[in-house]
Scaffold this motif. Structure first.
Motif, PDB file in Angstrom:
ATOM      1  N   ILE A 214       0.838  -1.204   0.000  1.00  0.00           N
ATOM      2  CA  ILE A 214       0.000   0.000   0.000  1.00  0.00           C
ATOM      3  C   ILE A 214       0.870   1.250   0.000  1.00  0.00           C
ATOM      4  CG2 ILE A 214      -1.653   1.351   1.347  1.00  0.00           C
ATOM      5  CD1 ILE A 214      -2.921  -1.281   2.241  1.00  0.00           C
TER       6      ILE A 214
ATOM      7  N   VAL B 107      -3.639   3.899   7.808  1.00  0.00           N
ATOM      8  CA  VAL B 107      -4.210   2.772   7.073  1.00  0.00           C
ATOM      9  C   VAL B 107      -4.484   1.655   8.066  1.00  0.00           C
ATOM     10  CG1 VAL B 107      -3.857   1.104   5.219  1.00  0.00           C
ATOM     11  CG2 VAL B 107      -2.946   3.433   4.995  1.00  0.00           C
TER      12      VAL B 107
ATOM     13  N   ILE C 175      -6.634   1.257  -2.925  1.00  0.00           N
ATOM     14  CA  ILE C 175      -6.553   1.891  -1.607  1.00  0.00           C
ATOM     15  C   ILE C 175      -5.745   3.188  -1.696  1.00  0.00           C
ATOM     16  CG2 ILE C 175      -5.648   1.637   0.742  1.00  0.00           C
ATOM     17  CD1 ILE C 175      -6.239  -1.389   0.461  1.00  0.00           C
TER      18      ILE C 175
END
Length: 288
Positions: free
Chosen positions: A125, A179, A218
């Protein structure tokens, strides 16, 4: 490289906001010529030459407005009594009351430091966020030093999150994206015993709700939320924001807006202060 070109380069490297002003059209009689340029700093200082005193007053006021809203502007400085220009989007017309006359068109381009995104974590991510942020012209910093960062994304997925959040809060970062799931994110923040103001600066789960699943999706949701914070919510893009606009006054003779400074022509009459664009307007006011 000209002196002004070197100055713009140095200011850009140092992440200092400024406006680059360039004369694009000049009609005699005027002291400026096409190609003359200058930089205008947030305190109103003009370095370079784009016209005489009366033109400088208009350039300074328009440049500081451009710094505040980030929009480029074409400034038309016309002699008193000249035919009016039609309204043009992105242009501003002012009247030059000085006796020298002449007309100028000056292009004002604000140069603001790009926003810095601090990134914490070594995960798929975080890698996706780094790629997308760079594409969006953010400066990506992974050093752990959050001073000067616009936003910090904490994507360690459980590793060093609280230390990273604390460091970002202490550095004054206005938007911190954690996150994590809603449940785990809330637990992380509860353990930190943050004040209400501090907690309001931490977004978790990070990103807009778009049903994102992959690291790339994301990252898209996270950066969409960051862009919204900048463009809609008013998040400052850099700690080095333009200074507050200096005091302004209206010349009672010609109606020009002037910025009040130590060199601005000034007189106090019956306890009231008056500022002028040039000594000529001051003299006419005193003699009236």
């Amino acid at each position: 490289m000209t002196t002004i070109a070197r100055r713009t380069r140095d200011l850009t490297v140092s992440r200092a906001p400024f406006v680059h002003a360039t004369v694009v059209r000049a009609q005699d009689p005027t002291s400026a010529r096409p190609g003359d340029d200058a930089v205008i700093l947030p305190d109103g200082t003009i370095e370079g030459f784009v016209g005489g005193m009366c033109a400088e007053n208009s350039v300074r006021a328009a440049a500081l407005d451009a710094l505040r809203d980030g929009n480029a502007l074409l400034l038309r400085v016309l002699p008193d009594g000249a035919p009016a220009f039609p309204d043009t989007p992105g242009a501003r017309v002012v009247v030059n009351p000085c006796h020298s006359g002449g007309a100028l068109e000056i292009f004002l381009r604000p140069v603001l430091p790009v926003p810095v995104l601090g990134l914490v974590g070594d995960t798929p991510i975080s890698a996706a966020v780094a790629t997308l942020a760079a594409f969006l012209d953010f400066e990506v910093a992974t050093s752990g030093d959050h001073s000067g960062a616009t936003v910090v994304v904490v994507a360690g997925l459980g590793k060093g999150e609280q230390d990273a959040i604390r460091a970002a809060l202490d550095a004054g970062v206005g938007h911190i994206a954690l996150v994590a799931s809603r449940t785990r994110g809330a637990a992380v923040l509860d353990e930190m015993e943050l004040s209400d103001a501090e907690r309001a600066r931490v977004r978790t789960p990070a990103g807009l709700e778009i049903g994102a699943r992959s690291p790339q999706e994301i990252a898209l949701s996270i950066m969409a939320e960051v862009v919204r914070a900048l463009r809609v919510d008013g998040l400052a893009s850099s700690p080095a924001q333009p200074a507050a606009l200096p005091q302004q006054a209206v010349d009672p003779v010609c109606g020009m807006t002037v910025l009040v400074g130590p060199d601005t022509p000034h007189v106090r009459i019956d306890g009231t202060d008056h500022w002028f664009c040039c000594p000529g307007c001051l003299d006419r006011h005193v003699a009236a």
